[in-house]
Scaffold this active site. Structure first.
Site, PDB file in Angstrom:
ATOM      1  N   GLU A 148     -30.769 -14.068  -1.761  1.00 12.14           N
ATOM      2  CA  GLU A 148     -31.439 -14.335  -3.458  1.00 12.14           C
ATOM      3  C   GLU A 148     -30.380 -13.997  -4.145  1.00 12.14           C
ATOM      4  O   GLU A 148     -29.187 -13.434  -4.058  1.00 12.14           O
ATOM      5  CB  GLU A 148     -32.396 -13.117  -3.512  1.00 12.14           C
ATOM      6  CG  GLU A 148     -32.777 -13.054  -5.129  1.00 12.14           C
ATOM      7  CD  GLU A 148     -33.719 -12.003  -5.305  1.00 12.14           C
ATOM      8  OE1 GLU A 148     -34.612 -11.844  -4.246  1.00 12.14           O
ATOM      9  OE2 GLU A 148     -33.835 -11.557  -6.373  1.00 12.14           O
ATOM     10  N   GLU A 153     -30.667 -10.493 -14.909  1.00 10.93           N
ATOM     11  CA  GLU A 153     -31.682  -9.609 -14.952  1.00 10.93           C
ATOM     12  C   GLU A 153     -31.450  -8.772 -15.827  1.00 10.93           C
ATOM     13  O   GLU A 153     -30.596  -8.173 -16.233  1.00 10.93           O
ATOM     14  CB  GLU A 153     -32.120  -8.959 -13.616  1.00 10.93           C
ATOM     15  CG  GLU A 153     -32.430  -9.805 -12.535  1.00 10.93           C
ATOM     16  CD  GLU A 153     -32.830  -9.007 -11.135  1.00 10.93           C
ATOM     17  OE1 GLU A 153     -34.206  -8.643 -11.116  1.00 10.93           O
ATOM     18  OE2 GLU A 153     -31.881  -8.581 -10.543  1.00 10.93           O
TER      19      GLU A 153
END
Length: 276
Positions: A148, A153
């Site tokens: 990933e 974020e």
């Protein structure tokens, strides 16, 4: 007077050339292969995006809706992903908190290249917007085995930082040995910023407004456990609420709705594969 006019013309030409150059990518990845400027109105472009649907991961509070304009719409040249405390009736059930997540799994994937997203983030306890990438095929197994890549974020309880990370079988947050970093960005919730990633065969580089902020390099004699980043990945834009990270310090539903506003996404490749 003629000299002044000539000076003004030259200055205007220089300014135009500078602005044009500033809008073009620098470095090795310069061929635009995928983009969305989010012009138009209504739902996201279905030739580029699909919706995730349901309550999916991390114990998050939101229910991701599909084709629901209250949670995902284009307006003013931007995409608005909206988390709402609206107790919507969906498939015969009341969903207290709704939001949206869109992806390119069926429409676009890449292996190596440059991604840039210009966005303004929400500010609320519990919000968790992200720009991230997942493998099209789980060649090495399910998460985190096939990897990933988290381009950006942000969590509402720590509003002046944006975060970068990778997850692999060897390094992930479940083992408490993940590889990540954060960058100070005090205006990320009040102004637009450009979040970037350059993905090479031997490294990943994260950028904030064109400035390199973090690098992860492929280990020597790497195996898939430490470096699964040799497969095609697709893109995800989502706005989560609460959950294992976003809700660490609580949530504030009284401040909903909140918007994650994305001006554009652009992906560049090189004319030929480049390895250094």
């Amino acid at each position: 007077m003629k000299r002044r006019i000539l000076y003004l013309l030259c200055a205007a030409a220089f300014t135009a050339l500078f602005a044009q150059a500033a809008d073009k990518p620098s470095g090795k990845y310069t061929r635009l292969v995928f983009h969305d400027e989010f012009n138009g109105k209504g739902l996201p472009d279905t030739t580029k995006w699909d919706f995730e649907y349901g309550r999916l991961r991390n114990g998050e509070k939101q229910f991701y809706t599909a084709d629901r304009i209250e949670n995902a719409y284009r307006k003013g040249g931007c995409l608005h992903l909206v988390v709402r405390n609206d107790s919507a009736l969906i498939d015969g059930e009341v969903r207290p908190i709704t939001s949206a997540s869109i992806h390119t799994k069926k429409t676009f994937a890449m292996k190596y290249g440059k991604v840039e997203v210009r966005a303004k983030l929400p500010l609320c306890l519990g919000t968790w917007p992200a720009i991230w990438m997942m493998p099209v095929q789980n060649v090495y197994g399910y998460w985190p085995k096939s990897g990933e890549i988290d381009i950006m974020e942000h969590v509402g309880y720590d509003p002046e930082k944006v975060n970068y990370a990778i997850h692999t079988e060897a390094h992930n947050h479940m083992k408490k040995n993940g590889k990540g970093h954060n960058a100070f960005c005090p205006t990320c919730c009040s102004e637009f910023h450009v979040y970037g990633l350059e993905w090479y065969e031997d490294r990943l580089e994260w950028y904030l407004d064109g400035r390199k902020r973090f690098v992860v390099t492929r280990p020597e004699n790497a195996t898939w456990e430490s470096w699964p980043f040799d497969q095609e990945f697709y893109l995800i834009l989502n706005l989560a609420f609460g959950g294992g990270w976003g809700g660490t310090k609580g949530i504030d539903t009284d401040l909903l709705p909140q918007e994650y506003i994305i001006d554009y996404i652009r992906v560049y490749l090189s004319l030929i594969h480049i390895s250094e």
